[in-house]
Design an enzyme around this catalytic site. Structure first.
Site: not given
Length: 325
Positions: A104-105
């Site tokens: 994520v990210c």
């Protein structure tokens, strides 16, 4: 259905929403269908970690003692800027064993540092795509989509994109009804396809400083089927076409034509995803005039025709899902 073990990697400087967003999705799916997911959190030494916002997270234990996961999820945050070598070393050793690897990210930066993204296509938060591409040339970085799937590895853009990806994985693991029930419970959209751009047309361009140009940006968004020629827009802004075009580019970072193209494409995609309007009607409502003109725009920007885009990304009708207990 076999239970899947999910391991969330925690570290100092992690972004809390990168952890809790996907965790709430998988936790909601477990509540809806008990026995589906076993969720485990772990840090290097098993101790609490402090997130980038100051929140303290207490993991279930240490990474070395964690259960072997089906899905290994690596969040992002400030802690990825100068990662602990022990963390990237652990990922390098154990990452290849996970049947499914998710970031994520800026968690993608940790995966790349561990060599797990070499030869693969990936994405991350838009502000860090250049860094990821520069520091890891063996990775094909795509800055546009909200998430990218390449084999058993999935990478996503910032924060909310992690929720989108988690919902897509729940739908893949279970079914659409469960994913929809979780999305409704969390009051989020289920329908954002992975190739949706990280930015809408309005966010991708800078907001103009002067009110006449800001009003033109709003007008374009609200009237995609209108006369959006430079001459017409310049007249609305009470500027000469040449002055308008120069000022618009200086203040928004893009030309009027490119901004209009992006707004029309975004509007057409939304209609194809959310309505049953025919391709001809969508093309007229989006300012293309003819289906052929819209087809050319879609093929150029997305590599697919409008009908195929709708087939792939418009959700199928489903029965009303059971509420989450």
């Amino acid at each position: 259905m076999p239970q899947r073990t999910l391991l969330f990697v925690l570290f100092d400087g992690v972004q809390s929403l990168d952890v809790t967003g996907p965790l709430e999705v998988f936790g909601g799916a477990e509540q809806h269908t008990p026995g589906t997911y076993r969720i485990h959190t772990a840090s290097l030494d098993g101790g609490p970690v402090r997130t980038s916002s100051g929140l303290t997270l207490v993991p279930d234990g240490a990474l070395d003692g964690a259960p072997r996961p089906h899905t290994l999820l690596v969040p992002g945050g400030h802690g990825t800027r100068d990662p602990d070598p022990r963390l990237t070393g652990w990922l390098r050793t154990h990452g290849p064993d996970a049947p499914r690897l998710v970031s994520v990210c800026t968690g993608a930066i940790l995966l790349a540092a561990a060599g797990l993204l070499d030869g693969r296509r990936a994405t991350t938060h838009w502000a860090y795509c250049d860094r990821l591409a520069r520091d890891h040339p063996a990775v094909t970085v795509d800055p546009e989509p909200i998430y990218v799937r390449d084999g058993h590895i999935a990478t996503s853009a910032g924060v909310t994109a992690g929720v989108d990806l988690a919902l897509a994985l729940v739908e893949e693991d279970l079914d659409r009804d469960v994913a929809l029930a979780v999305a409704r419970h969390l009051v989020v959209f289920l329908r954002r396809p992975g190739n949706q751009a990280q930015f809408s047309a309005q966010l991708a361009a800078q907001t103009a400083r002067r009110e006449p140009l800001r009003e033109i940006q709003r007008w374009i968004t609200e009237h995609p089927a209108g006369d959006l020629s430079v001459e017409s827009l310049a007249a609305r802004a009470r500027l000469s076409p040449r002055h308008f075009a120069r000022a618009f580019r200086e203040e928004t970072g893009t030309t009027p034509g490119r901004y209009v193209d992006r707004v029309r494409l975004e509007h057409a995609r939304r209609l194809l995803e959310d309505t049953e309007d025919g391709v001809g009607e969508v093309s007229r409502a989006s300012g293309y005039g003819t289906p052929e003109a819209m087809r050319r725009a879609f093929v150029k920007a997305l590599g697919t025709a409008p009908a195929e885009y709708r087939r792939r990304f418009r959700p199928a009708p489903t029965r009303s899902p059971a509420p989450i207990p």
